[in-house]
Design an enzyme around this catalytic site. Structure first.
Site, PDB file in Angstrom:
ATOM      1  N   LYS A  68       9.296 -12.863   7.040  1.00  8.20           N
ATOM      2  CA  LYS A  68      10.127 -11.673   6.788  1.00  8.20           C
ATOM      3  C   LYS A  68       9.183 -10.529   6.489  1.00  8.20           C
ATOM      4  O   LYS A  68       8.316 -10.627   5.612  1.00  8.20           O
ATOM      5  CB  LYS A  68      11.037 -11.925   5.570  1.00  8.20           C
ATOM      6  N   LYS A  92       5.899 -11.658  -2.526  1.00  9.83           N
ATOM      7  CA  LYS A  92       7.111 -10.950  -2.973  1.00  9.83           C
ATOM      8  C   LYS A  92       8.351 -11.819  -2.742  1.00  9.83           C
ATOM      9  O   LYS A  92       9.196 -11.961  -3.623  1.00  9.83           O
ATOM     10  CB  LYS A  92       7.236  -9.630  -2.201  1.00  9.83           C
ATOM     11  N   LYS A 104       4.542  -9.410   8.685  1.00 10.12           N
ATOM     12  CA  LYS A 104       4.495  -7.949   8.818  1.00 10.12           C
ATOM     13  C   LYS A 104       4.128  -7.614  10.250  1.00 10.12           C
ATOM     14  O   LYS A 104       3.505  -8.426  10.941  1.00 10.12           O
ATOM     15  CB  LYS A 104       3.444  -7.356   7.865  1.00 10.12           C
ATOM     16  N   THR A 188      15.764  -0.350  -2.628  1.00 11.17           N
ATOM     17  CA  THR A 188      14.471  -0.402  -3.322  1.00 11.17           C
ATOM     18  C   THR A 188      14.563   0.338  -4.659  1.00 11.17           C
ATOM     19  O   THR A 188      14.133  -0.164  -5.705  1.00 11.17           O
ATOM     20  CB  THR A 188      13.359   0.202  -2.436  1.00 11.17           C
ATOM     21  N   ASN A 219      12.426   8.206   0.102  1.00 12.87           N
ATOM     22  CA  ASN A 219      13.569   7.291   0.009  1.00 12.87           C
ATOM     23  C   ASN A 219      13.600   6.588  -1.342  1.00 12.87           C
ATOM     24  O   ASN A 219      14.609   6.605  -2.039  1.00 12.87           O
ATOM     25  CB  ASN A 219      13.476   6.283   1.169  1.00 12.87           C
ATOM     26  N   SER A 356      17.667  -6.890   2.259  1.00 10.93           N
ATOM     27  CA  SER A 356      17.441  -7.366   3.634  1.00 10.93           C
ATOM     28  C   SER A 356      17.886  -8.816   3.757  1.00 10.93           C
ATOM     29  O   SER A 356      18.482  -9.216   4.757  1.00 10.93           O
ATOM     30  CB  SER A 356      15.958  -7.279   3.997  1.00 10.93           C
TER      31      SER A 356
HETATM   32  P1  NAD Z   1       9.037   7.972   2.131  1.00  7.30           P
HETATM   33  O1  NAD Z   1       8.230   8.278   3.340  1.00  7.30           O
HETATM   34  O2  NAD Z   1      10.519   8.117   2.198  1.00  7.30           O
HETATM   35  O3  NAD Z   1       8.541   8.862   0.888  1.00  7.30           O
HETATM   36  C1  NAD Z   1       7.215   8.963   0.519  1.00  7.30           C
HETATM   37  C2  NAD Z   1       7.096  10.133  -0.431  1.00  7.30           C
HETATM   38  O4  NAD Z   1       5.757  10.202  -0.902  1.00  7.30           O
HETATM   39  C3  NAD Z   1       7.411  11.475   0.202  1.00  7.30           C
HETATM   40  O5  NAD Z   1       8.118  12.266  -0.731  1.00  7.30           O
HETATM   41  C4  NAD Z   1       6.028  12.085   0.420  1.00  7.30           C
HETATM   42  O6  NAD Z   1       6.060  13.501   0.414  1.00  7.30           O
HETATM   43  C5  NAD Z   1       5.328  11.555  -0.794  1.00  7.30           C
HETATM   44  N1  NAD Z   1       3.879  11.586  -0.670  1.00  7.30           N
HETATM   45  C6  NAD Z   1       3.119  11.370   0.410  1.00  7.30           C
HETATM   46  N2  NAD Z   1       1.827  11.555   0.091  1.00  7.30           N
HETATM   47  C7  NAD Z   1       1.787  11.841  -1.224  1.00  7.30           C
HETATM   48  C8  NAD Z   1       0.768  12.130  -2.149  1.00  7.30           C
HETATM   49  N3  NAD Z   1      -0.499  12.138  -1.785  1.00  7.30           N
HETATM   50  N4  NAD Z   1       1.108  12.368  -3.412  1.00  7.30           N
HETATM   51  C9  NAD Z   1       2.402  12.362  -3.797  1.00  7.30           C
HETATM   52  N5  NAD Z   1       3.397  12.126  -2.979  1.00  7.30           N
HETATM   53  C10 NAD Z   1       3.107  11.873  -1.711  1.00  7.30           C
HETATM   54  O7  NAD Z   1       8.616   6.486   1.716  1.00  7.30           O
HETATM   55  P2  NAD Z   1       9.415   5.478   0.810  1.00  7.30           P
HETATM   56  O8  NAD Z   1      10.249   4.609   1.682  1.00  7.30           O
HETATM   57  O9  NAD Z   1      10.029   6.199  -0.351  1.00  7.30           O
HETATM   58  O10 NAD Z   1       8.206   4.556   0.297  1.00  7.30           O
HETATM   59  C11 NAD Z   1       7.375   4.981  -0.779  1.00  7.30           C
HETATM   60  C12 NAD Z   1       6.535   3.795  -1.226  1.00  7.30           C
HETATM   61  O11 NAD Z   1       7.415   2.744  -1.605  1.00  7.30           O
HETATM   62  C13 NAD Z   1       5.622   3.216  -0.159  1.00  7.30           C
HETATM   63  O12 NAD Z   1       4.458   2.717  -0.774  1.00  7.30           O
HETATM   64  C14 NAD Z   1       6.416   2.054   0.396  1.00  7.30           C
HETATM   65  O13 NAD Z   1       5.576   1.047   0.961  1.00  7.30           O
HETATM   66  C15 NAD Z   1       7.078   1.576  -0.891  1.00  7.30           C
HETATM   67  N6  NAD Z   1       8.258   0.779  -0.616  1.00  7.30           N
HETATM   68  C16 NAD Z   1       9.353   1.344  -0.035  1.00  7.30           C
HETATM   69  C17 NAD Z   1      10.440   0.544   0.256  1.00  7.30           C
HETATM   70  C18 NAD Z   1      11.674   1.112   0.858  1.00  7.30           C
HETATM   71  O14 NAD Z   1      12.628   0.332   1.096  1.00  7.30           O
HETATM   72  N7  NAD Z   1      11.769   2.412   1.094  1.00  7.30           N
HETATM   73  C19 NAD Z   1      10.428  -0.835  -0.040  1.00  7.30           C
HETATM   74  C20 NAD Z   1       9.291  -1.379  -0.669  1.00  7.30           C
HETATM   75  C21 NAD Z   1       8.209  -0.547  -0.934  1.00  7.30           C
END
Ligand code: NAD
Length: 429
Positions: A68, A92, A104, A188, A219, A356
């Site tokens: 997954k 995880k 992945k 998340t 997100n 998921s």
């Molecule tokens: P996203 O692309 O929706 O948002 C990322 C945010 O980080 C944006 O607001 C962007 O402007 C900001 N950003 C980028 N560079 C930056 C910096 N240098 N300093 C500060 N902010 C910065 O991504 P997301 O889905 O919210 O994911 C964010 C993190 O959470 C990632 O590490 C992702 O792997 C992890 N994550 C997300 C999910 C999910 O379901 N969305 C699940 C598990 C883990």
């Protein structure tokens, strides 16, 4: 273990091994990914030319169930990175007791340079290339960086065309109209919220006197900010890639989300819109945000944000990792020495993969849940596993991160042993 992320994750594993009685055979079999596939994907571009992209799918371990893991589209995607992310997914899923192994995928591409038609051809071409390697009982895909529900819909459709049967359970994070689950988009953040809510009372922190700073307003970060705000927490700082804003008295998060959705930048609201005068007092950089004197710091943007270079400057009392890998293992030691309590990514951000799993269950049973049901099951799972990990950390006097790995390792070790290991045969266990 190739790649910096994988070797860093490997160090965490080494620390956890000390606290388990997992068999040597099990340790040996977790050293390397089970299967790593590299594919070339030819795509006819809009101008008629042919371009070939490199794609990857890695299944790290499937002892506890089908692989997954998400599919990432990014120019910096490499096989090493995909292997590291598959390793994290393995732990995880085990930590949350999901019946999955870790996997992945990724394509080395800058999706912003492609038209929507090119992106669709690339996504369908990726599935053509890996179709024999995935499946609802083999390896299940999901969104990751720069992939979303639309891309998942194309992938599920392409797989169904190849197999000549509708196969919604091969992909999660799909559009609701194609069998996606309610609550997947906020999962998340919601999962992280449940962990924060269940852990803070242990530190005697009621919401109204707890200050929070969140790096990353995408997100995960923005939805979490709003959930915390609505629960009465004082969210004093948020940031995106352009910078952040701070207010000692707490920010008006719904207004900021509304503003960000229209302007695409948080900082733009400062002294541009009337709202800024009522909420934000100061503009600050991402570096400043990380070192604010707050109760709770939430890195929700990128990996490697807190390193040996800045760990000593962190003043938060607790850190909840929503991003994957925002703290390096070297920084972990500094934070621990300074009494800062870290709640690790493999627990805190596991709400996404948990919902998921619920989506996969719904696809296979044909019975679809209400949003309330999804959130209720998510809360139950997140709180239960957070408590389990908390108990391990308390009983063994180890950090929550090590405890999370111990917890996952025990489940993985049991599954590997049950299949048959040297200890299993010798001791009749
Ligand atoms: P996203 O692309 O929706 O948002 C990322 C945010 O980080 C944006 O607001 C962007 O402007 C900001 N950003 C980028 N560079 C930056 C910096 N240098 N300093 C500060 N902010 C910065 O991504 P997301 O889905 O919210 O994911 C964010 C993190 O959470 C990632 O590490 C992702 O792997 C992890 N994550 C997300 C999910 C999910 O379901 N969305 C699940 C598990 C883990």
């Amino acid at each position: 273990m190739a790649g910096s992320l994988l070797s860093d994750a490997g160090q965490r594993l080494e620390q956890a091994l000390k606290y388990t009685t997992i068999s040597e055979d099990a340790i040996e079999s977790l050293k390397f990914p089970q299967t790593s596939l590299t594919v070339s994907i030819p795509v006819r571009m809009d101008d008629g030319s042919l371009k070939v992209f490199q794609g990857y799918r890695v299944r790290y371990d499937d002892t506890r169930g089908p692989g997954k893991g998400g599919v990432r589209y990014h120019p910096s995607v490499t096989l090493d990175e995909v292997q590291s992310l598959a390793f994290w997914m393995t732990f995880k899923c085990a930590a949350l007791s999901l019946p999955f192994g870790g996997a992945k995928g990724g394509i080395t591409v800058n999706p912003k340079e492609l038209s929507r038609m090119e992106l669709e051809r690339l996504s369908r071409g990726y599935i053509d290339a890996i179709a024999d390697f995935i499946g609802p009982d083999v390896d299940i895909l999901a969104p990751d960086v720069y992939t979303n529900a639309m891309v998942m819909g194309w992938m599920m459709d392409q797989y169904s065309i190849i197999k000549r049967q509708i196969s919604p359970a091969v992909v999660t994070g799909k559009p609701i109209s194609m069998g996606g689950s309610l609550g997947r988009e906020s999962a998340t953040a919601m999962g992280a919220f449940f962990v924060i809510q269940s852990m803070l009372p242990k530190f005697d922190r009621p919401p109204e006197t707890t200050t929070v700073a969140i790096q990353g307003f995408g997100n995960a970060g923005a939805i979490l900010a709003e959930l915390l705000y609505k629960a009465g927490f004082k969210v004093v700082a948020v940031s995106d890639s352009q910078g952040g804003i701070y207010s000692r008295g707490g920010l008006d998060i719904p207004s900021i989300r509304h503003f960000k959705e229209s302007s695409r930048r948080i900082q733009a609201m400062y002294c541009v819109d009337t709202v800024c005068h009522t909420t934000a007092e100061e503009v600050l950089t991402n570096e400043d945000l990380l070192t604010l004197d707050v109760d709770v710091l939430v890195p929700a943007a990128l990996e490697n944000q807190i390193t040996e270079a800045n760990a000593a400057n962190i003043r938060a009392k607790m850190i909840f990792e929503v991003a994957n890998g925002p703290i390096t293992s070297a920084a972990d030691h500094i934070l621990e020495a300074n009494g800062i309590y870290v709640f690790p990514d493999i627990l805190v951000n596991a709400g996404g993969v948990t919902v998921s799993y619920f989506e996969w269950v719904q696809n296979r049973s044909g019975l679809y849940w209400t949003l309330e049901e999804v959130d209720q099951h998510l809360k139950h799972r997140m709180v239960q596993e957070a408590e389990n990990i908390w108990a391990i950390a308390r009983d063994l006097s180890i950090p929550m991160r090590t405890a999370a790995y111990v917890h996952a390792l025990c489940r993985l070790g049991d599954a590997i042993s049950a299949k048959g290991t040297r200890d299993y045969y010798l001791n009749g266990r």
